[in-house]
Design a protein around this motif. Structure first.
Motif, PDB file in Angstrom:
ATOM      1  N   LEU A  45     -75.358  50.193 -65.509  1.00 46.00           N
ATOM      2  CA  LEU A  45     -76.243  50.332 -64.355  1.00 46.00           C
ATOM      3  C   LEU A  45     -77.382  49.312 -64.401  1.00 46.00           C
ATOM      4  CD1 LEU A  45     -76.372  54.217 -64.208  1.00 46.00           C
ATOM      5  CD2 LEU A  45     -75.431  52.722 -62.444  1.00 46.00           C
ATOM      6  N   ILE A  46     -77.978  49.177 -65.565  1.00 50.90           N
ATOM      7  CA  ILE A  46     -79.096  48.238 -65.691  1.00 50.90           C
ATOM      8  C   ILE A  46     -78.640  46.822 -65.377  1.00 50.90           C
ATOM      9  CG2 ILE A  46     -80.758  47.241 -67.313  1.00 50.90           C
ATOM     10  CD1 ILE A  46     -81.367  50.117 -66.423  1.00 50.90           C
ATOM     11  N   GLU A  47     -77.383  46.495 -65.771  1.00 46.67           N
ATOM     12  CA  GLU A  47     -76.831  45.165 -65.521  1.00 46.67           C
ATOM     13  C   GLU A  47     -76.816  44.847 -64.030  1.00 46.67           C
ATOM     14  OE1 GLU A  47     -75.851  41.684 -66.721  1.00 46.67           O
ATOM     15  OE2 GLU A  47     -75.653  43.197 -68.272  1.00 46.67           O
ATOM     16  N   ARG A  48     -76.675  45.872 -63.195  1.00 47.75           N
ATOM     17  CA  ARG A  48     -76.598  45.661 -61.739  1.00 47.75           C
ATOM     18  C   ARG A  48     -77.966  45.469 -61.101  1.00 47.75           C
ATOM     19  NH1 ARG A  48     -72.396  50.075 -59.416  1.00 47.75           N
ATOM     20  NH2 ARG A  48     -72.645  48.787 -57.563  1.00 47.75           N
ATOM     21  N   GLY A  49     -79.037  45.726 -61.849  1.00 48.32           N
ATOM     22  CA  GLY A  49     -80.380  45.597 -61.300  1.00 48.32           C
ATOM     23  C   GLY A  49     -80.730  46.845 -60.521  1.00 48.32           C
ATOM     24  N   LEU A  50     -81.600  47.689 -61.044  1.00 50.91           N
ATOM     25  CA  LEU A  50     -81.867  48.993 -60.435  1.00 50.91           C
ATOM     26  C   LEU A  50     -83.311  49.116 -59.961  1.00 50.91           C
ATOM     27  CD1 LEU A  50     -80.028  51.451 -62.849  1.00 50.91           C
ATOM     28  CD2 LEU A  50     -79.152  50.295 -60.840  1.00 50.91           C
ATOM     29  N   PHE A  51     -83.459  49.840 -58.863  1.00 51.25           N
ATOM     30  CA  PHE A  51     -84.769  50.171 -58.321  1.00 51.25           C
ATOM     31  C   PHE A  51     -84.808  51.658 -58.022  1.00 51.25           C
ATOM     32  CE2 PHE A  51     -84.187  45.732 -57.538  1.00 51.25           C
ATOM     33  CZ  PHE A  51     -85.438  45.171 -57.725  1.00 51.25           C
ATOM     34  N   GLU A  97     -71.410  24.189 -60.579  1.00 45.82           N
ATOM     35  CA  GLU A  97     -72.279  25.313 -60.951  1.00 45.82           C
ATOM     36  C   GLU A  97     -73.580  24.776 -61.546  1.00 45.82           C
ATOM     37  OE1 GLU A  97     -71.965  28.880 -60.966  1.00 45.82           O
ATOM     38  OE2 GLU A  97     -70.462  28.401 -59.449  1.00 45.82           O
ATOM     39  N   THR A  98     -74.707  25.271 -61.061  1.00 50.84           N
ATOM     40  CA  THR A  98     -75.999  24.776 -61.536  1.00 50.84           C
ATOM     41  C   THR A  98     -76.485  25.498 -62.783  1.00 50.84           C
ATOM     42  OG1 THR A  98     -77.135  26.298 -60.032  1.00 50.84           O
ATOM     43  CG2 THR A  98     -76.705  24.059 -59.228  1.00 50.84           C
ATOM     44  N   ASN A  99     -75.947  26.685 -63.058  1.00 50.09           N
ATOM     45  CA  ASN A  99     -76.395  27.447 -64.228  1.00 50.09           C
ATOM     46  C   ASN A  99     -75.201  28.159 -64.848  1.00 50.09           C
ATOM     47  OD1 ASN A  99     -78.210  28.338 -66.091  1.00 50.09           O
ATOM     48  ND2 ASN A  99     -79.258  29.784 -64.745  1.00 50.09           N
ATOM     49  N   ALA A 100     -74.183  27.375 -65.173  1.00 42.70           N
ATOM     50  CA  ALA A 100     -72.902  27.942 -65.599  1.00 42.70           C
ATOM     51  C   ALA A 100     -73.035  28.799 -66.856  1.00 42.70           C
ATOM     52  CB  ALA A 100     -71.902  26.815 -65.839  1.00 42.70           C
ATOM     53  N   GLN A 101     -73.807  28.341 -67.825  1.00 48.35           N
ATOM     54  CA  GLN A 101     -73.912  29.077 -69.087  1.00 48.35           C
ATOM     55  C   GLN A 101     -74.499  30.466 -68.862  1.00 48.35           C
ATOM     56  OE1 GLN A 101     -74.557  27.230 -73.040  1.00 48.35           O
ATOM     57  NE2 GLN A 101     -76.625  28.072 -72.864  1.00 48.35           N
ATOM     58  N   ALA A 102     -75.589  30.540 -68.130  1.00 50.11           N
ATOM     59  CA  ALA A 102     -76.220  31.835 -67.865  1.00 50.11           C
ATOM     60  C   ALA A 102     -75.308  32.726 -67.028  1.00 50.11           C
ATOM     61  CB  ALA A 102     -77.564  31.633 -67.165  1.00 50.11           C
ATOM     62  N   ASP A 103     -74.662  32.140 -66.034  1.00 47.74           N
ATOM     63  CA  ASP A 103     -73.783  32.931 -65.163  1.00 47.74           C
ATOM     64  C   ASP A 103     -72.595  33.497 -65.939  1.00 47.74           C
ATOM     65  OD1 ASP A 103     -75.444  32.364 -63.070  1.00 47.74           O
ATOM     66  OD2 ASP A 103     -74.151  30.853 -62.154  1.00 47.74           O
ATOM     67  N   LEU A 104     -72.014  32.703 -66.824  1.00 46.78           N
ATOM     68  CA  LEU A 104     -70.871  33.174 -67.605  1.00 46.78           C
ATOM     69  C   LEU A 104     -71.290  34.227 -68.626  1.00 46.78           C
ATOM     70  CD1 LEU A 104     -68.976  29.806 -68.056  1.00 46.78           C
ATOM     71  CD2 LEU A 104     -68.049  31.863 -66.962  1.00 46.78           C
ATOM     72  N   LEU A 105     -72.474  34.072 -69.223  1.00 46.48           N
ATOM     73  CA  LEU A 105     -72.955  35.085 -70.158  1.00 46.48           C
ATOM     74  C   LEU A 105     -73.264  36.391 -69.438  1.00 46.48           C
ATOM     75  CD1 LEU A 105     -75.189  32.971 -72.559  1.00 46.48           C
ATOM     76  CD2 LEU A 105     -73.131  34.260 -73.177  1.00 46.48           C
ATOM     77  N   THR A 106     -73.820  36.293 -68.238  1.00 45.84           N
ATOM     78  CA  THR A 106     -74.065  37.502 -67.436  1.00 45.84           C
ATOM     79  C   THR A 106     -72.748  38.201 -67.115  1.00 45.84           C
ATOM     80  OG1 THR A 106     -76.093  36.635 -66.458  1.00 45.84           O
ATOM     81  CG2 THR A 106     -74.969  38.373 -65.247  1.00 45.84           C
ATOM     82  N   LEU A 107     -71.751  37.423 -66.728  1.00 42.83           N
ATOM     83  CA  LEU A 107     -70.439  37.993 -66.423  1.00 42.83           C
ATOM     84  C   LEU A 107     -69.828  38.612 -67.685  1.00 42.83           C
ATOM     85  CD1 LEU A 107     -68.160  38.463 -64.406  1.00 42.83           C
ATOM     86  CD2 LEU A 107     -67.297  36.174 -64.958  1.00 42.83           C
ATOM     87  N   ALA A 108     -69.978  37.943 -68.817  1.00 46.85           N
ATOM     88  CA  ALA A 108     -69.452  38.469 -70.076  1.00 46.85           C
ATOM     89  C   ALA A 108     -70.085  39.819 -70.406  1.00 46.85           C
ATOM     90  CB  ALA A 108     -69.710  37.472 -71.206  1.00 46.85           C
ATOM     91  N   LEU A 160     -71.451  39.666 -79.282  1.00 40.56           N
ATOM     92  CA  LEU A 160     -70.431  40.252 -78.405  1.00 40.56           C
ATOM     93  C   LEU A 160     -70.396  39.530 -77.059  1.00 40.56           C
ATOM     94  CD1 LEU A 160     -70.938  44.088 -79.022  1.00 40.56           C
ATOM     95  CD2 LEU A 160     -69.040  42.675 -79.818  1.00 40.56           C
ATOM     96  N   ALA A 161     -71.570  39.232 -76.515  1.00 36.18           N
ATOM     97  CA  ALA A 161     -71.632  38.547 -75.219  1.00 36.18           C
ATOM     98  C   ALA A 161     -71.005  37.158 -75.309  1.00 36.18           C
ATOM     99  CB  ALA A 161     -73.078  38.461 -74.744  1.00 36.18           C
ATOM    100  N   MET A 162     -71.329  36.420 -76.379  1.00 39.87           N
ATOM    101  CA  MET A 162     -70.758  35.074 -76.517  1.00 39.87           C
ATOM    102  C   MET A 162     -69.257  35.129 -76.781  1.00 39.87           C
ATOM    103  SD  MET A 162     -73.166  32.185 -78.125  1.00 39.87           S
ATOM    104  CE  MET A 162     -73.454  32.942 -79.710  1.00 39.87           C
ATOM    105  N   LEU A 163     -68.827  36.126 -77.542  1.00 39.48           N
ATOM    106  CA  LEU A 163     -67.392  36.299 -77.790  1.00 39.48           C
ATOM    107  C   LEU A 163     -66.656  36.536 -76.477  1.00 39.48           C
ATOM    108  CD1 LEU A 163     -64.926  36.833 -79.649  1.00 39.48           C
ATOM    109  CD2 LEU A 163     -65.683  39.215 -79.763  1.00 39.48           C
ATOM    110  N   ALA A 164     -67.201  37.415 -75.637  1.00 43.91           N
ATOM    111  CA  ALA A 164     -66.570  37.671 -74.340  1.00 43.91           C
ATOM    112  C   ALA A 164     -66.565  36.418 -73.472  1.00 43.91           C
ATOM    113  CB  ALA A 164     -67.292  38.810 -73.623  1.00 43.91           C
TER     114      ALA A 164
END
Length: 377
Positions: A45-51, A97-108, A160-164
């Motif tokens: 849930l937190i990953e989705r950004g909560l309010f 992609e302008t921020n590929a590393q961050a985007d892929l880690l977020t997806l991971a 774990l995030a980098m492995l994914a």
């Protein structure tokens, strides 16, 4: 509505939520009073950004009654499907992609949230949800298995995030050709074989060009086709010269490839895929990792179709007391008639007689029928 961003510490496991919870897009995710039952749900849930709606009051009335809002709990199947789509978008547009590393880690991390929220559903997804394009589907499936093995080895969250992320990008070097190569029934040409042998190095070059600078990540992509006995590629590395996380990805990759449907052949039965890996494990795979792999997936991986000793046809839906005695849900009765609802069985009490291919099981069902709302499409 007055809102504020909420974090991990705002949600207390086992206690009803004191406010409605919305995603960053303004969509209602959870209604006030919903009880979060475990940490995996919180992370997802937190990953989705909560309010939180912090000033919701009874002034919000219609005909003297509070207005009801629809609640949508997380769905692991939907999260995984969305990850497949997002991965395809990122990888096919990596050069822009302008921020590929961050985007892929977020997806991971999102894939990790799905895998850890409901591991049974995530693993079942590999065998029961093969409708998507092979290339990115296979990478997400491999990431899920890799994460569950790595978690069993108590790897830290950032690793774990980098492995994914490495599993998600392992086949970048042949992504555009992968679908065609995977569906070929005839022998590969010399050029196609060369493409396969070079794809780890090609993938690393493409990742570097896109701004990926995490050397561990790049190393795991580079080495994910090396083998313990030195027979792998591209560097003919062996044993201790191969990073452990590359070995984990390699093991997950081998399993997921074997159980995937091909246009020219049936997928390998999951238990047969495990036996095949065990045979390879004598020379090509780290035996310690094979032990962990079998412990996490079981002798009959989740999503496997089986015939029980009582004549019922069932699908494996959960780990049991032993790797050989999973929980299943029966779909067909002894006479082959579809049951009104799937019935949960413990195979330590009703043994598995044989393993079946999906096309031997003539019944329609969805993952939601087996696991409920967390597995809805």
């Amino acid at each position: 509505m007055s809102t504020r961003r909420i974090g991990m510490s705002d949600i207390v496991i086992g206690q009803p939520l004191p406010w409605d919870v919305y995603g960053s897009d303004g969509k209602l995710l959870l209604r006030k009073g919903f009880t979060v039952t475990h940490a995996g749900q919180v992370a997802a849930l937190i990953e989705r950004g909560l309010f939180a709606d912090i000033d919701r009051s009874d002034n919000n009335l219609r005909d003297g009654k509070p207005v009801e809002k629809a609640t949508e709990a997380p769905s692991v199947v939907r999260m995984i499907n969305n990850a497949r789509t997002e991965l395809r978008r990122i990888l096919y547009n990596l050069s822009t992609e302008t921020n590929a590393q961050a985007d892929l880690l977020t997806l991971a991390r999102r894939v990790g949230s799905a895998a850890f929220m409901a591991p049974d559903v995530a693993l079942g997804n590999i065998l029961l949800n093969q409708e998507d394009t092979y290339g990115t589907r296979h990478s997400v499936d491999t990431a899920i298995v890799s994460l569950l093995i790595a978690r069993a080895l108590k790897k830290p969250p950032e690793e774990l995030a980098m492995l994914a992320a490495a599993a998600l990008t392992m086949n970048l070097g042949m992504l555009r050709q992968q679908e065609r190569l995977q569906e070929k029934s005839e022998a590969l040409t010399a050029a196609e074989q060369e493409l396969i042998f070079q794809h780890p190095e090609t993938g690393v070059r493409m990742l570097r060009a896109a701004g990926i600078d995490r050397e561990e990540w790049l190393s795991w992509v580079l080495h994910h086709h090396e083998s313990e006995d030195g027979s792998g590629y591209p560097g003919k590395k062996s044993s201790a010269d191969i990073p452990q996380n590359a070995k984990i990805i390699s093991l997950a990759d081998r399993y997921c490839a074997r159980v995937s449907i091909r246009s020219y052949r049936k997928s390998m039965l999951p238990n047969a895929a495990l036996r095949d890996i065990l045979v390879e494990g004598k020379s090509k795979i780290d035996p310690m990792l094979v032990t962990v792999f079998i412990r996490e997936l079981g002798t009959y991986p989740i999503g496997t179709f089986v015939k029980l000793d009582n004549g019922e046809t069932a699908v494996v839906t959960g780990k049991g007391a032993m790797t050989t005695t999973p929980f299943v849900h029966s779909l067909l009765g002894p006479r082959g008639v579809a049951l009104t609802v799937p019935l949960k069985r413990d195979t330590s009490k009703i043994a598995i007689r044989e393993v079946l291919h999906r096309d031997q099981v003539q019944v329609k069902f969805t993952m939601r029928h087996l696991w409920g709302e967390i597995a809805r499409l």
